[in-house]
Design a protein around this motif. Structure first.
Motif, PDB file in Angstrom:
ATOM      1  N   GLY A  10      -1.341  -4.253   0.999  1.00 42.56           N
ATOM      2  CA  GLY A  10      -0.921  -3.365  -0.093  1.00 42.56           C
ATOM      3  C   GLY A  10       0.535  -3.586  -0.437  1.00 42.56           C
ATOM      4  N   ALA A  11       0.916  -4.885  -0.452  1.00 41.92           N
ATOM      5  CA  ALA A  11       2.338  -5.214  -0.657  1.00 41.92           C
ATOM      6  C   ALA A  11       2.701  -5.311  -2.136  1.00 41.92           C
ATOM      7  N   SER A  12       1.711  -5.263  -3.021  1.00 43.71           N
ATOM      8  CA  SER A  12       1.995  -5.583  -4.422  1.00 43.71           C
ATOM      9  C   SER A  12       2.788  -4.495  -5.137  1.00 43.71           C
ATOM     10  N   ILE A  15       4.676   1.748  -1.614  1.00 42.29           N
ATOM     11  CA  ILE A  15       5.289   1.742  -0.278  1.00 42.29           C
ATOM     12  C   ILE A  15       5.305   0.327   0.309  1.00 42.29           C
ATOM     13  N   GLY A  16       4.207  -0.406   0.162  1.00 35.77           N
ATOM     14  CA  GLY A  16       4.101  -1.745   0.755  1.00 35.77           C
ATOM     15  C   GLY A  16       5.151  -2.694   0.213  1.00 35.77           C
ATOM     16  N   LYS A  17       5.391  -2.626  -1.093  1.00 32.56           N
ATOM     17  CA  LYS A  17       6.397  -3.501  -1.715  1.00 32.56           C
ATOM     18  C   LYS A  17       7.791  -3.164  -1.162  1.00 32.56           C
ATOM     19  N   LEU A  33      -0.109  -9.266   1.212  1.00 36.93           N
ATOM     20  CA  LEU A  33      -1.488  -9.102   0.730  1.00 36.93           C
ATOM     21  C   LEU A  33      -1.605  -7.997  -0.294  1.00 36.93           C
ATOM     22  N   GLY A  34      -2.475  -8.238  -1.252  1.00 35.42           N
ATOM     23  CA  GLY A  34      -2.857  -7.220  -2.225  1.00 35.42           C
ATOM     24  C   GLY A  34      -3.919  -7.869  -3.087  1.00 35.42           C
ATOM     25  N   ARG A  35      -4.499  -7.129  -4.027  1.00 35.62           N
ATOM     26  CA  ARG A  35      -5.501  -7.792  -4.883  1.00 35.62           C
ATOM     27  C   ARG A  35      -4.845  -8.410  -6.115  1.00 35.62           C
ATOM     28  N   SER A  36      -3.698  -7.880  -6.542  1.00 36.62           N
ATOM     29  CA  SER A  36      -3.083  -8.386  -7.767  1.00 36.62           C
ATOM     30  C   SER A  36      -2.150  -9.564  -7.481  1.00 36.62           C
ATOM     31  N   GLU A  37      -2.646 -10.772  -7.841  1.00 35.86           N
ATOM     32  CA  GLU A  37      -1.847 -11.979  -7.603  1.00 35.86           C
ATOM     33  C   GLU A  37      -0.561 -11.947  -8.431  1.00 35.86           C
ATOM     34  N   ILE A 137       0.296   2.869   8.017  1.00 36.13           N
ATOM     35  CA  ILE A 137       0.734   3.972   7.152  1.00 36.13           C
ATOM     36  C   ILE A 137      -0.507   4.829   6.918  1.00 36.13           C
ATOM     37  N   ALA A 138      -0.600   5.913   7.678  1.00 35.66           N
ATOM     38  CA  ALA A 138      -1.753   6.819   7.555  1.00 35.66           C
ATOM     39  C   ALA A 138      -1.374   7.915   6.564  1.00 35.66           C
ATOM     40  N   SER A 139      -1.406   9.179   6.972  1.00 34.93           N
ATOM     41  CA  SER A 139      -1.049  10.280   6.065  1.00 34.93           C
ATOM     42  C   SER A 139      -0.904  11.560   6.871  1.00 34.93           C
ATOM     43  N   SER A 155     -11.264   9.694   5.381  1.00 42.67           N
ATOM     44  CA  SER A 155     -10.912   8.276   5.590  1.00 42.67           C
ATOM     45  C   SER A 155      -9.629   8.160   6.416  1.00 42.67           C
ATOM     46  N   LYS A 156      -8.695   9.082   6.198  1.00 42.47           N
ATOM     47  CA  LYS A 156      -7.420   9.006   6.924  1.00 42.47           C
ATOM     48  C   LYS A 156      -7.568   9.498   8.372  1.00 42.47           C
ATOM     49  N   TYR A 157      -8.464  10.475   8.596  1.00 45.38           N
ATOM     50  CA  TYR A 157      -8.775  10.873   9.977  1.00 45.38           C
ATOM     51  C   TYR A 157      -9.407   9.687  10.717  1.00 45.38           C
ATOM     52  N   THR A 187       4.932   7.093  -5.725  1.00 47.24           N
ATOM     53  CA  THR A 187       4.419   5.713  -5.879  1.00 47.24           C
ATOM     54  C   THR A 187       3.425   5.714  -7.044  1.00 47.24           C
ATOM     55  N   TYR A 188       2.572   4.705  -7.066  1.00 42.17           N
ATOM     56  CA  TYR A 188       1.523   4.613  -8.101  1.00 42.17           C
ATOM     57  C   TYR A 188       0.204   5.187  -7.587  1.00 42.17           C
ATOM     58  N   PHE A 189       0.247   5.835  -6.407  1.00 43.80           N
ATOM     59  CA  PHE A 189      -0.971   6.263  -5.704  1.00 43.80           C
ATOM     60  C   PHE A 189      -1.852   7.168  -6.557  1.00 43.80           C
TER      61      PHE A 189
HETATM   62  O1  NJP Z   1       0.077   3.640  -3.245  1.00 42.44           O
HETATM   63  P1  NJP Z   1       0.112   2.545  -4.421  1.00 42.44           P
HETATM   64  P2  NJP Z   1       1.090   3.924  -2.014  1.00 42.44           P
HETATM   65  N1  NJP Z   1      -7.266  -4.553  -0.797  1.00 42.44           N
HETATM   66  O2  NJP Z   1      -1.100   2.830  -5.237  1.00 42.44           O
HETATM   67  C1  NJP Z   1      -3.099  -2.028  -2.445  1.00 42.44           C
HETATM   68  C2  NJP Z   1      -0.564   6.135   1.962  1.00 42.44           C
HETATM   69  N2  NJP Z   1      -0.022   7.423   1.556  1.00 42.44           N
HETATM   70  O3  NJP Z   1       2.127   2.902  -1.914  1.00 42.44           O
HETATM   71  O4  NJP Z   1      -4.717  -4.406  -4.492  1.00 42.44           O
HETATM   72  C3  NJP Z   1      -5.976  -4.906  -0.760  1.00 42.44           C
HETATM   73  O5  NJP Z   1       1.429   2.547  -5.093  1.00 42.44           O
HETATM   74  C4  NJP Z   1      -2.580  -2.036  -3.883  1.00 42.44           C
HETATM   75  O6  NJP Z   1      -2.507  -3.330  -4.423  1.00 42.44           O
HETATM   76  P3  NJP Z   1      -3.615  -4.008  -5.396  1.00 42.44           P
HETATM   77  C5  NJP Z   1      -1.778   5.698   1.192  1.00 42.44           C
HETATM   78  O7  NJP Z   1      -2.972   6.299   1.674  1.00 42.44           O
HETATM   79  C6  NJP Z   1       0.554   7.601   0.344  1.00 42.44           C
HETATM   80  O8  NJP Z   1       1.471   5.356  -2.105  1.00 42.44           O
HETATM   81  O9  NJP Z   1      -2.888  -5.178  -5.953  1.00 42.44           O
HETATM   82  N3  NJP Z   1      -4.973  -4.141  -1.239  1.00 42.44           N
HETATM   83  C7  NJP Z   1      -1.160  -1.540  -3.699  1.00 42.44           C
HETATM   84  O10 NJP Z   1      -0.302  -2.595  -3.329  1.00 42.44           O
HETATM   85  C8  NJP Z   1      -1.753   4.202   1.433  1.00 42.44           C
HETATM   86  O11 NJP Z   1      -2.435   3.891   2.622  1.00 42.44           O
HETATM   87  C9  NJP Z   1       1.042   8.858  -0.006  1.00 42.44           C
HETATM   88  O12 NJP Z   1      -4.020  -2.958  -6.390  1.00 42.44           O
HETATM   89  C10 NJP Z   1      -5.305  -2.961  -1.784  1.00 42.44           C
HETATM   90  C11 NJP Z   1      -1.268  -0.571  -2.533  1.00 42.44           C
HETATM   91  O13 NJP Z   1      -2.510  -0.864  -1.858  1.00 42.44           O
HETATM   92  C12 NJP Z   1      -0.270   3.882   1.589  1.00 42.44           C
HETATM   93  O14 NJP Z   1       0.395   5.139   1.719  1.00 42.44           O
HETATM   94  C13 NJP Z   1       0.933   9.926   0.872  1.00 42.44           C
HETATM   95  C14 NJP Z   1      -6.636  -2.514  -1.857  1.00 42.44           C
HETATM   96  C15 NJP Z   1      -1.267   0.868  -2.987  1.00 42.44           C
HETATM   97  O15 NJP Z   1      -0.071   1.160  -3.643  1.00 42.44           O
HETATM   98  C16 NJP Z   1       0.343   3.131   0.415  1.00 42.44           C
HETATM   99  O16 NJP Z   1       0.060   3.811  -0.801  1.00 42.44           O
HETATM  100  C17 NJP Z   1       0.324   9.723   2.091  1.00 42.44           C
HETATM  101  C18 NJP Z   1      -7.638  -3.364  -1.341  1.00 42.44           C
HETATM  102  N4  NJP Z   1      -8.931  -3.013  -1.363  1.00 42.44           N
HETATM  103  C19 NJP Z   1      -0.137   8.475   2.438  1.00 42.44           C
HETATM  104  N5  NJP Z   1      -6.652  -1.290  -2.455  1.00 42.44           N
HETATM  105  C20 NJP Z   1       1.686   9.120  -1.338  1.00 42.44           C
HETATM  106  N6  NJP Z   1       1.934   8.101  -2.146  1.00 42.44           N
HETATM  107  O17 NJP Z   1       1.984  10.306  -1.633  1.00 42.44           O
HETATM  108  C21 NJP Z   1      -5.376  -0.987  -2.727  1.00 42.44           C
HETATM  109  O18 NJP Z   1       0.198  10.778   2.913  1.00 42.44           O
HETATM  110  N7  NJP Z   1      -4.552  -1.976  -2.339  1.00 42.44           N
END
Ligand code: NJP
Length: 236
Positions: A10-12, A15-17, A33-37, A137-139, A155-157, A187-189
């Motif tokens: 989830g580096a794209s 938080i990952g970036k 790693l991420g899906r968006s090249e 990075i859980a929650s 899922s997070k449990y 983030t974009y979550f």
């Molecule tokens: O979210 P976002 P966060 N295979 O949407 C990637 C946890 N968390 O940074 O695949 C591979 O900006 C996606 O990339 P892409 C949360 O549960 C957050 O907030 O290219 N990669 C993107 O890089 C999560 O575990 C909050 O679309 C996949 C990244 O994941 C972590 O923080 C609160 C994928 C998501 O970036 C990072 O989330 C909390 C796949 N199948 C926990 N699906 C919060 N933001 O408030 C997604 O308690 N990605």
């Protein structure tokens, strides 16, 4: 931290970036790693300016062939993996009866199966190295529930239970297993935009990246097992 190698899912974006940029600024080489090249290529250019080596893999964490293949390639290039950051995650927030099977699959496949597959293919490498650090990075909702969060919380449990067990199994091999439990982070979550006005008081991605550097940068005999981090404005 210099010349260590970190694999980040989830580096794209989000938080990952931010973790990738922080580790790069400490001299850590990166497997991203991420899906968006497209987004991974943009990040690769940014970390190149920080003089570290990086490889990008547009892979879905729930695809076992993709995961095992990329880890094999990364080991050929870098000869080791010191840190793994299980960060990729998705969330859909709806009343219980509104959640579809597709929503269930997306959250379980990414948050649980993805963490399982990455960790499963890293564990033998770190056991053989007799070193390494797996950080997830859980929650904060790995430990509590809230209305509209049923499947995401489940899922997070589940992710937390997996990694607590891995922690016990890896201890005898000198491999550290840590979990960070964030509260609300801007983030974009959940298909939102970073910088939305209502997120002003939330944690910044930098707050989580700083916590990651703190957890990873401990002496050999020290492990921070768990770290919960909230914005002061959020109820505990
Ligand atoms: O979210 P976002 P966060 N295979 O949407 C990637 C946890 N968390 O940074 O695949 C591979 O900006 C996606 O990339 P892409 C949360 O549960 C957050 O907030 O290219 N990669 C993107 O890089 C999560 O575990 C909050 O679309 C996949 C990244 O994941 C972590 O923080 C609160 C994928 C998501 O970036 C990072 O989330 C909390 C796949 N199948 C926990 N699906 C919060 N933001 O408030 C997604 O308690 N990605």
């Amino acid at each position: 931290m210099k010349n260590k190698v970190a694999l980040i899912t989830g580096a794209s974006r989000g938080i990952g970036k931010e973790i990738a940029l922080s580790l790069a600024s400490q001299g850590v080489n990166l497997v991203l790693l991420g899906r968006s090249e497209k987004d991974l290529k943009i990040l690769q250019e940014e970390v190149a300016a920080l003089n570290v080596k990086s490889e990008i893999y547009a892979v879905n964490v729930s695809d076992e062939k993709g995961v095992s293949g990329l880890i094999e390639k990364a080991i050929k290039s870098f000869k080791k993996i010191d840190f793994v950051i299980n960060n990729a995650g998705v969330g859909t927030f709806l009343d219980f009866e509104e959640i579809s099977e597709a929503d269930w699959d997306a959250m379980m496949d990414t948050n649980v199966k993805g963490t399982f597959l990455i960790t499963k293919h890293i564990v033998p490498i770190m056991k053989a190295q007799k070193s390494g650090h797996i950080l997830t990075i859980a929650s904060d909702v790995s430990k509590r529930t809230f209305p509209t969060g049923s499947v995401y919380c489940a899922s997070k449990y589940a992710q937390d239970a997996l990694m607590s067990t891995v922690r016990m199994e890896m201890r005898p091999f000198g491999v550290k297993v840590s979990t960070i439990y964030p509260g609300l982070v801007d983030t974009y979550f959940g298909d939102t935009e970073k910088g939305d006005a209502h997120k002003k008081a939330w944690l910044k991605t930098e707050d989580i990246a700083n916590a990651v550097v703190y957890v990873l940068n401990t002496p050999k005999h020290v492990v921070i097992d768990e770290l919960m981090i909230h914005p002061i404005s959020q109820d505990y």
